[in-house]
Design a protein around this motif. Structure first.
Motif, PDB file in Angstrom:
ATOM      1  N   ALA A  21      26.937  61.258  57.655  1.00 50.83           N
ATOM      2  CA  ALA A  21      28.111  61.342  56.780  1.00 50.83           C
ATOM      3  C   ALA A  21      28.083  60.230  55.739  1.00 50.83           C
ATOM      4  O   ALA A  21      28.547  60.413  54.608  1.00 50.83           O
ATOM      5  N   ALA A  22      27.502  59.083  56.098  1.00 52.16           N
ATOM      6  CA  ALA A  22      27.444  57.946  55.151  1.00 52.16           C
ATOM      7  C   ALA A  22      26.710  58.359  53.882  1.00 52.16           C
ATOM      8  O   ALA A  22      27.093  57.965  52.776  1.00 52.16           O
ATOM      9  N   GLY A  23      25.673  59.176  54.030  1.00 57.09           N
ATOM     10  CA  GLY A  23      24.881  59.605  52.879  1.00 57.09           C
ATOM     11  C   GLY A  23      25.679  60.438  51.888  1.00 57.09           C
ATOM     12  O   GLY A  23      25.262  60.626  50.744  1.00 57.09           O
ATOM     13  N   HIS A  24      26.810  60.959  52.318  1.00 55.98           N
ATOM     14  CA  HIS A  24      27.628  61.821  51.447  1.00 55.98           C
ATOM     15  C   HIS A  24      29.045  61.267  51.304  1.00 55.98           C
ATOM     16  O   HIS A  24      29.920  61.956  50.790  1.00 55.98           O
ATOM     17  N   VAL A  25      29.255  60.047  51.780  1.00 55.76           N
ATOM     18  CA  VAL A  25      30.599  59.432  51.820  1.00 55.76           C
ATOM     19  C   VAL A  25      31.619  60.467  52.321  1.00 55.76           C
ATOM     20  O   VAL A  25      32.669  60.690  51.734  1.00 55.76           O
ATOM     21  N   LYS A  26      31.233  61.113  53.404  1.00 55.24           N
ATOM     22  CA  LYS A  26      32.085  62.182  53.943  1.00 55.24           C
ATOM     23  C   LYS A  26      33.097  61.573  54.902  1.00 55.24           C
ATOM     24  O   LYS A  26      32.766  60.694  55.683  1.00 55.24           O
ATOM     25  N   ARG A  27      34.342  62.034  54.806  1.00 57.86           N
ATOM     26  CA  ARG A  27      35.385  61.541  55.713  1.00 57.86           C
ATOM     27  C   ARG A  27      34.998  61.890  57.153  1.00 57.86           C
ATOM     28  O   ARG A  27      34.460  62.971  57.408  1.00 57.86           O
ATOM     29  N   LEU A  28      35.347  60.985  58.068  1.00 55.76           N
ATOM     30  CA  LEU A  28      34.924  61.162  59.451  1.00 55.76           C
ATOM     31  C   LEU A  28      35.998  60.649  60.410  1.00 55.76           C
ATOM     32  O   LEU A  28      36.534  59.567  60.208  1.00 55.76           O
ATOM     33  N   SER A  29      36.305  61.439  61.439  1.00 55.95           N
ATOM     34  CA  SER A  29      37.096  60.914  62.563  1.00 55.95           C
ATOM     35  C   SER A  29      36.223  61.037  63.792  1.00 55.95           C
ATOM     36  O   SER A  29      35.595  62.090  63.990  1.00 55.95           O
ATOM     37  N   VAL A  41      32.183  70.851  52.806  1.00 55.55           N
ATOM     38  CA  VAL A  41      32.873  70.203  53.927  1.00 55.55           C
ATOM     39  C   VAL A  41      33.234  68.780  53.510  1.00 55.55           C
ATOM     40  O   VAL A  41      32.379  67.980  53.176  1.00 55.55           O
ATOM     41  N   ARG A  42      34.533  68.499  53.520  1.00 58.93           N
ATOM     42  CA  ARG A  42      34.989  67.183  53.052  1.00 58.93           C
ATOM     43  C   ARG A  42      35.260  66.223  54.194  1.00 58.93           C
ATOM     44  O   ARG A  42      35.450  65.029  53.974  1.00 58.93           O
ATOM     45  N   LYS A  43      35.326  66.791  55.399  1.00 55.47           N
ATOM     46  CA  LYS A  43      35.735  65.945  56.518  1.00 55.47           C
ATOM     47  C   LYS A  43      35.096  66.480  57.797  1.00 55.47           C
ATOM     48  O   LYS A  43      35.095  67.700  58.020  1.00 55.47           O
ATOM     49  N   ILE A  44      34.547  65.577  58.595  1.00 53.60           N
ATOM     50  CA  ILE A  44      34.029  65.983  59.911  1.00 53.60           C
ATOM     51  C   ILE A  44      34.880  65.287  60.962  1.00 53.60           C
ATOM     52  O   ILE A  44      35.129  64.073  60.873  1.00 53.60           O
ATOM     53  N   SER A  45      35.337  66.069  61.921  1.00 52.95           N
ATOM     54  CA  SER A  45      36.102  65.491  63.009  1.00 52.95           C
ATOM     55  C   SER A  45      35.358  65.808  64.302  1.00 52.95           C
ATOM     56  O   SER A  45      35.121  66.972  64.619  1.00 52.95           O
ATOM     57  N   ARG A  60      43.476  69.325  68.837  1.00 47.53           N
ATOM     58  CA  ARG A  60      43.958  68.091  68.175  1.00 47.53           C
ATOM     59  C   ARG A  60      43.418  67.969  66.763  1.00 47.53           C
ATOM     60  O   ARG A  60      43.881  67.135  65.979  1.00 47.53           O
ATOM     61  N   LYS A  61      42.377  68.724  66.467  1.00 41.30           N
ATOM     62  CA  LYS A  61      41.806  68.731  65.122  1.00 41.30           C
ATOM     63  C   LYS A  61      42.360  69.918  64.336  1.00 41.30           C
ATOM     64  O   LYS A  61      42.762  69.795  63.183  1.00 41.30           O
ATOM     65  N   MET A  62      42.373  71.086  65.007  1.00 41.99           N
ATOM     66  CA  MET A  62      42.812  72.300  64.307  1.00 41.99           C
ATOM     67  C   MET A  62      44.269  72.190  63.864  1.00 41.99           C
ATOM     68  O   MET A  62      44.599  72.508  62.726  1.00 41.99           O
ATOM     69  N   ALA A  63      45.134  71.775  64.787  1.00 44.76           N
ATOM     70  CA  ALA A  63      46.576  71.846  64.495  1.00 44.76           C
ATOM     71  C   ALA A  63      46.964  70.956  63.303  1.00 44.76           C
ATOM     72  O   ALA A  63      47.617  71.440  62.373  1.00 44.76           O
ATOM     73  N   PRO A  64      46.562  69.661  63.276  1.00 44.15           N
ATOM     74  CA  PRO A  64      46.960  68.869  62.112  1.00 44.15           C
ATOM     75  C   PRO A  64      46.286  69.332  60.832  1.00 44.15           C
ATOM     76  O   PRO A  64      46.912  69.341  59.756  1.00 44.15           O
ATOM     77  N   ALA A  65      45.007  69.731  60.931  1.00 45.37           N
ATOM     78  CA  ALA A  65      44.297  70.171  59.725  1.00 45.37           C
ATOM     79  C   ALA A  65      45.011  71.381  59.123  1.00 45.37           C
ATOM     80  O   ALA A  65      45.310  71.414  57.920  1.00 45.37           O
ATOM     81  N   LEU A  66      45.318  72.371  59.971  1.00 45.67           N
ATOM     82  CA  LEU A  66      45.956  73.586  59.463  1.00 45.67           C
ATOM     83  C   LEU A  66      47.381  73.299  58.987  1.00 45.67           C
ATOM     84  O   LEU A  66      47.831  73.847  57.988  1.00 45.67           O
ATOM     85  N   ALA A  67      48.070  72.413  59.685  1.00 46.52           N
ATOM     86  CA  ALA A  67      49.474  72.138  59.328  1.00 46.52           C
ATOM     87  C   ALA A  67      49.602  71.571  57.920  1.00 46.52           C
ATOM     88  O   ALA A  67      50.576  71.849  57.225  1.00 46.52           O
ATOM     89  N   VAL A  68      48.627  70.766  57.487  1.00 46.30           N
ATOM     90  CA  VAL A  68      48.756  70.142  56.158  1.00 46.30           C
ATOM     91  C   VAL A  68      48.062  70.946  55.065  1.00 46.30           C
ATOM     92  O   VAL A  68      48.070  70.545  53.908  1.00 46.30           O
ATOM     93  N   GLY A  69      47.429  72.068  55.435  1.00 43.74           N
ATOM     94  CA  GLY A  69      46.855  72.932  54.397  1.00 43.74           C
ATOM     95  C   GLY A  69      45.345  72.886  54.277  1.00 43.74           C
ATOM     96  O   GLY A  69      44.782  73.432  53.330  1.00 43.74           O
ATOM     97  N   CYS A  70      44.671  72.223  55.215  1.00 44.50           N
ATOM     98  CA  CYS A  70      43.205  72.283  55.229  1.00 44.50           C
ATOM     99  C   CYS A  70      42.784  73.597  55.880  1.00 44.50           C
ATOM    100  O   CYS A  70      43.545  74.206  56.633  1.00 44.50           O
TER     101      CYS A  70
END
Ligand code: ADP
Length: 489
Positions: A248-256, A229-233, A168-178
């Motif tokens: 992640a807060a310390g780096h304002v890193k995107r998080l799901s 790393v711009r996003k942690i899921s 559920r993480k790999m498929a959308p990430a790869l589909a949009v070019g991450c």
């Protein structure tokens, strides 16, 4: 058509996958993978280091421009080919999954087929990552938005659905070019390795998806601290989710975050208590209750509770426990010894506070080996029983009574979690009052299995943030860019 490979056989050693190469851990360390039904090792996997994780992140960074530059249509071709290979090999991969995780083979196969659906769905959905054209308020200006891949993703998954939840993480990430670095749970890496085999054979370029495993905290820290790393899921416990959120807060890193749950299962008096009790038992004991959306607090209307309990106890006693590879097995072993010991403690705690044990409550003594636990039903629980306050992740079904809709809503919401909820009624007004009143991201009405690839999956309150699957599943991997254009007069 490629020949369908067998599952990983006993004794097979598998490595990390970094920058398009299968490699040993930089420390040379290997970790055994055990079968919870036999307590025997089935394989070894390279156990990487923080340094290996860093290399994987570098590889993902280098692969990102080329991958993001492909059209969504070209990326989709690779992901759909991978989905096809996963389907072709579903039987073999399911065996591997059963052997490392314990769930019965038909459930394992269901998870693998769902994984194929997830890759296929997002391959298509990636083509629809639309931006907007926004009407201007100043003459001569034009506003539009692009949706841009967020960047390198660090994905961490749990052991209960080791393939479905990381896909559920790999498929959308790869589909949009991450590009992505995936870390499965240490105990269940093998079936995900099989999925990597499919992606590689489908033509995924080197570095686009990387597989690492190693000390969880080291890898988590590298995901948090490495600016690439711009996003942690993350899917896992609320406790680790909170830790990642603080980091992640310390780096304002995107998080799901897809975290724990404590789903209420509410049965109104107009429902058929026999049919619902049978559905409740199947839903509760699936994967031994080691499911984040597992129903775990049963509230049954007082007018039908006697019948419901009688049928539930009979159905629970009838469930066929066994090695997940054996035909006819309905319930496999629990995932590990610690999980079984924790279940015993939950039952002791509830009983010590006055609960009545109607069936189960102990390790199943028919088996000399394996973490088999008898499906357990409790009534007469006090509100402070730990099985009601902590996420149980256990084959324990606590049954309580209620009288009114308001009471049912208050009881359902009396938890820090808000992932799933289940309501059984044929009354339209009750349906809407419950659907609107319950604080949960997913509500199954007369439906014990609400999760499906095209609908959003995720929680409210401490159950997480963000939604996976569905068209919303892309959002976590996209940034919106606003382009404002001033035209010449
Ligand atoms: P569970 O109770 O399902 O084992 P965990 O949250 O402990 O849930 O584990 C889910 C995933 O998180 C696993 O891959 C595990 O290795 C990983 N994990 C555990 N601790 C950390 C941590 N400190 N940082 C990053 N990941 C972690």
């Amino acid at each position: 058509m490629s020949a369908a490979p067998a599952a990983l056989s006993t004794g097979t050693y598998r490595q990390l996958y970094i920058n398009g190469q299968w490699v040993d851990s930089s420390s040379g360390k290997r970790n055994p993978v055990n079968n919870p039904a036999t307590e025997e090792p089935i394989s070894e996997v390279a156990f990487g280091t923080r340094e290996d994780c860093k290399k994987a992140i570098e590889a993902a960074k280098n692969a990102m421009p080329g991958w993001a530059k492909l059209t969504a249509w070209d990326r989709a071709k690779i992901l759909k080919k991978a989905a096809e290979l996963i389907r072709e090999r579903a039987d073999g991969i399911a065996r591997t999954l059963t052997m490392e995780q314990g769930k019965p083979l038909p459930e394992a196969k269901g998870e693998i087929l769902q994984t194929a659906d997830t890759f296929e769905w997002f391959a298509e959905e990636g083509k629809r990552a639309y931006g907007d054209i926004i009407p201007n308020s100043v003459p001569g200006k034009r506003h539009l938005t692009f949706r841009h891949p967020v960047g390198v993703v660090g994905a961490i998954g749990p052991w209960n659905f080791p393939v479905a939840l990381l896909s559920r993480k790999m498929a959308p990430a790869l589909a949009v070019g991450c590009t992505i670095v995936c870390k499965p749970a240490t105990q269940t890496p093998l079936s995900l390795i099989n999925i990597f085999d499919c992606l590689i054979e489908a033509g995924l370029p080197a570095g686009v998806a990387n597989f690492v495993i190693g000390p969880a905290k080291d890898i988590g820290d590298e995901f948090i601290e490495n600016p690439i790393v711009r996003k942690i899921s993350f899917t896992g416990s609320t406790e680790v989710g909170k830790m990642l959120m603080r980091g992640a807060a310390g780096h304002v890193k995107r998080l799901s975050l897809e975290l724990g749950g404590h789903a209420p299962f509410i049965v109104f008096p107009d429902a058929d208590p026999e049919a619902v009790a049978k559905a409740a038992v199947m839903g509760k004991f699936r994967n031994n209750g080691q499911v984040c959306i597992s129903p775990s607090r049963f509230f049954v209307h007082k007018d039908i509770s006697k019948k419901f309990i009688e049928v539930a106890v009979a159905a629970a006693k009838n469930l066929k426990l066994g090695n997940g590879l054996d035909a006819g097995t309905e319930i496999g072993p629990m995932f590990e010894k610690k999980a079984m010991e924790n279940t015993i403690k939950l039952v002791e705690d509830a009983s010590g506070k006055g609960a009545t044990l109607l069936t189960g409550g102990k390790r199943c003594d028919r088996f000399a080996k394996g973490y088999f636990f008898e499906p357990t039903i409790l009534t007469g629980l006090t509100d402070d029983a730990r099985v009601l306050t902590d996420e149980p992740f256990a084959p324990v079904m606590p049954i309580m009574e209620f009288s009114t809709i308001d009471e049912a809503i208050a009881k359902a919401n009396n938890t820090a979690y808000g992932l799933a909820a289940y309501v059984f009624t044929n009354d339209l007004t009750t349906t809407f009052k419950m659907a609107e009143g319950i604080e949960a991201g997913m509500i199954g009405v007369n439906d014990p299995v609400p999760a499906t690839v095209q609908a959003p999956f995720g929680g409210m309150k401490e159950s997480g943030m963000g939604r996976e699957l569905s068209r919303e599943g892309l959002d976590g991997y996209l940034e919106t860019k606003h382009i404002s254009i001033r035209l010449k007069d």
